[in-house]
Design a protein around this motif. Structure first.
Motif, PDB file in Angstrom:
ATOM      1  N   ASN A  16      48.253  17.737 120.575  1.00 49.91           N
ATOM      2  CA  ASN A  16      49.017  16.828 121.431  1.00 49.91           C
ATOM      3  C   ASN A  16      50.481  16.761 121.010  1.00 49.91           C
ATOM      4  OD1 ASN A  16      46.847  16.191 123.066  1.00 49.91           O
ATOM      5  ND2 ASN A  16      46.257  14.421 121.855  1.00 49.91           N
ATOM      6  N   THR A  17      50.730  16.755 119.706  1.00 54.54           N
ATOM      7  CA  THR A  17      52.098  16.721 119.205  1.00 54.54           C
ATOM      8  C   THR A  17      52.826  18.011 119.574  1.00 54.54           C
ATOM      9  OG1 THR A  17      51.360  15.358 117.359  1.00 54.54           O
ATOM     10  CG2 THR A  17      53.512  16.388 117.142  1.00 54.54           C
ATOM     11  N   THR A  18      52.147  19.130 119.436  1.00 53.89           N
ATOM     12  CA  THR A  18      52.741  20.419 119.801  1.00 53.89           C
ATOM     13  C   THR A  18      53.029  20.476 121.296  1.00 53.89           C
ATOM     14  OG1 THR A  18      51.588  21.494 117.979  1.00 53.89           O
ATOM     15  CG2 THR A  18      52.394  22.919 119.719  1.00 53.89           C
ATOM     16  N   ALA A  19      52.118  19.966 122.105  1.00 57.85           N
ATOM     17  CA  ALA A  19      52.337  19.940 123.555  1.00 57.85           C
ATOM     18  C   ALA A  19      53.549  19.069 123.902  1.00 57.85           C
ATOM     19  CB  ALA A  19      51.092  19.432 124.265  1.00 57.85           C
ATOM     20  N   SER A  20      53.696  17.952 123.207  1.00 57.07           N
ATOM     21  CA  SER A  20      54.852  17.089 123.419  1.00 57.07           C
ATOM     22  C   SER A  20      56.151  17.809 123.040  1.00 57.07           C
ATOM     23  CB  SER A  20      54.707  15.813 122.596  1.00 57.07           C
ATOM     24  OG  SER A  20      55.837  14.994 122.719  1.00 57.07           O
ATOM     25  N   ASN A  21      56.115  18.543 121.937  1.00 53.14           N
ATOM     26  CA  ASN A  21      57.289  19.311 121.518  1.00 53.14           C
ATOM     27  C   ASN A  21      57.643  20.361 122.566  1.00 53.14           C
ATOM     28  OD1 ASN A  21      57.526  17.872 119.142  1.00 53.14           O
ATOM     29  ND2 ASN A  21      56.476  19.401 117.910  1.00 53.14           N
ATOM     30  N   MET A  22      56.637  21.058 123.067  1.00 54.72           N
ATOM     31  CA  MET A  22      56.898  22.095 124.075  1.00 54.72           C
ATOM     32  C   MET A  22      57.438  21.488 125.372  1.00 54.72           C
ATOM     33  SD  MET A  22      56.272  25.070 122.803  1.00 54.72           S
ATOM     34  CE  MET A  22      55.982  26.163 124.172  1.00 54.72           C
ATOM     35  N   ALA A  23      56.938  20.321 125.740  1.00 52.41           N
ATOM     36  CA  ALA A  23      57.405  19.670 126.960  1.00 52.41           C
ATOM     37  C   ALA A  23      58.868  19.237 126.834  1.00 52.41           C
ATOM     38  CB  ALA A  23      56.529  18.462 127.270  1.00 52.41           C
ATOM     39  N   ASN A  24      59.312  18.952 125.623  1.00 51.34           N
ATOM     40  CA  ASN A  24      60.688  18.492 125.403  1.00 51.34           C
ATOM     41  C   ASN A  24      61.603  19.585 124.852  1.00 51.34           C
ATOM     42  OD1 ASN A  24      60.735  15.521 125.996  1.00 51.34           O
ATOM     43  ND2 ASN A  24      58.950  15.648 124.667  1.00 51.34           N
ATOM     44  N   ALA A  25      61.160  20.826 124.884  1.00 49.51           N
ATOM     45  CA  ALA A  25      61.940  21.923 124.308  1.00 49.51           C
ATOM     46  C   ALA A  25      63.292  22.105 124.994  1.00 49.51           C
ATOM     47  CB  ALA A  25      61.150  23.226 124.363  1.00 49.51           C
ATOM     48  N   ASP A  26      63.363  21.841 126.278  1.00 51.80           N
ATOM     49  CA  ASP A  26      64.616  22.028 127.017  1.00 51.80           C
ATOM     50  C   ASP A  26      65.336  20.714 127.302  1.00 51.80           C
ATOM     51  OD1 ASP A  26      64.310  24.808 127.146  1.00 51.80           O
ATOM     52  OD2 ASP A  26      63.020  24.652 128.910  1.00 51.80           O
ATOM     53  N   ALA A  27      64.914  19.646 126.654  1.00 45.68           N
ATOM     54  CA  ALA A  27      65.541  18.338 126.885  1.00 45.68           C
ATOM     55  C   ALA A  27      66.963  18.332 126.327  1.00 45.68           C
ATOM     56  CB  ALA A  27      64.712  17.244 126.228  1.00 45.68           C
ATOM     57  N   VAL A  28      67.857  17.696 127.052  1.00 39.43           N
ATOM     58  CA  VAL A  28      69.238  17.558 126.591  1.00 39.43           C
ATOM     59  C   VAL A  28      69.579  16.080 126.483  1.00 39.43           C
ATOM     60  CG1 VAL A  28      70.025  19.756 127.532  1.00 39.43           C
ATOM     61  CG2 VAL A  28      70.177  17.705 128.930  1.00 39.43           C
ATOM     62  N   ALA A  29      70.568  15.795 125.651  1.00 40.91           N
ATOM     63  CA  ALA A  29      71.017  14.420 125.459  1.00 40.91           C
ATOM     64  C   ALA A  29      72.536  14.401 125.358  1.00 40.91           C
ATOM     65  CB  ALA A  29      70.389  13.845 124.191  1.00 40.91           C
ATOM     66  N   SER A  30      73.101  13.220 125.481  1.00 43.42           N
ATOM     67  CA  SER A  30      74.553  13.099 125.441  1.00 43.42           C
ATOM     68  C   SER A  30      75.110  12.922 124.031  1.00 43.42           C
ATOM     69  CB  SER A  30      75.005  11.936 126.326  1.00 43.42           C
ATOM     70  OG  SER A  30      74.382  10.740 125.907  1.00 43.42           O
ATOM     71  N   SER A  31      74.227  12.741 123.052  1.00 40.36           N
ATOM     72  CA  SER A  31      74.695  12.646 121.668  1.00 40.36           C
ATOM     73  C   SER A  31      73.671  13.290 120.740  1.00 40.36           C
ATOM     74  CB  SER A  31      74.934  11.192 121.256  1.00 40.36           C
ATOM     75  OG  SER A  31      73.708  10.531 121.066  1.00 40.36           O
ATOM     76  N   GLU A  32      74.114  13.627 119.552  1.00 41.46           N
ATOM     77  CA  GLU A  32      73.220  14.264 118.575  1.00 41.46           C
ATOM     78  C   GLU A  32      72.085  13.330 118.171  1.00 41.46           C
ATOM     79  OE1 GLU A  32      73.497  16.621 114.308  1.00 41.46           O
ATOM     80  OE2 GLU A  32      75.319  15.891 115.268  1.00 41.46           O
ATOM     81  N   ASN A  33      72.372  12.047 118.075  1.00 46.45           N
ATOM     82  CA  ASN A  33      71.353  11.073 117.673  1.00 46.45           C
ATOM     83  C   ASN A  33      70.270  10.877 118.725  1.00 46.45           C
ATOM     84  OD1 ASN A  33      72.661  10.645 115.259  1.00 46.45           O
ATOM     85  ND2 ASN A  33      73.809   8.886 116.009  1.00 46.45           N
ATOM     86  N   GLU A  34      70.608  11.082 119.994  1.00 46.46           N
ATOM     87  CA  GLU A  34      69.647  10.904 121.084  1.00 46.46           C
ATOM     88  C   GLU A  34      68.817  12.154 121.361  1.00 46.46           C
ATOM     89  OE1 GLU A  34      71.925   9.710 124.459  1.00 46.46           O
ATOM     90  OE2 GLU A  34      72.488   7.790 123.596  1.00 46.46           O
TER      91      GLU A  34
END
Length: 133
Positions: free
Chosen positions: A22-40
């Protein structure tokens, strides 16, 4: 060690591997996620397992916690992205998709092995009960 303890150990190992999947699936789902700051920015997560010993005749696997990767977050210039910062940069997650796929295959095989131990133990117990017939 009784046969029921073997079922407990195999069951706890299956639960641990399910969390890993489940953790790996969550990581894969968020692999292309972008944020407006390094902390986010999304950081890859990994479960931490530990051995649980309950006396001499019982053991199992427990999840001690979930850690976040300390790998650096990539910064990409995308001035047209609505999440870009004032300089036009977005911050991309630090998920390594190749490592995550290898982790998913490993977790899946570990789960299958534990399920096989569980089923073999159950079959042996059933055959033992049928010895008296």
């Amino acid at each position: 060690m009784s046969m029921f303890n073997i079922l407990d150990i195999a069951g706890s190992a299956m639960n641990a591997q399910m969390l890993r999947l489940n953790t790996t699936a969550s990581n894969m789902a968020n692999a292309d996620a972008v944020a407006s700051s390094e902390n986010e920015a999304y950081r890859a997560k990994q479960p931490v397992f530990s051995t649980v010993l309950k006396g001499l005749d019982s053991a199992g696997v427990a999840v001690s916690g979930v850690t976040e990767s300390t790998a650096p977050v990539a910064r990409r210039y995308e001035p047209g992205n609505p999440q870009a910062d004032g300089e036009g940069y977005v911050y991309v997650s630090n998920v390594n998709e190749v490592e995550e796929m290898a982790n998913m295959i490993s977790a899946s095989r570990s789960f299958q092995n534990s399920a096989e131990v569980f089923n073999t133990s159950k079959d042996l117990m059933m055959r033992t009960l049928q010895l008296g017939k």
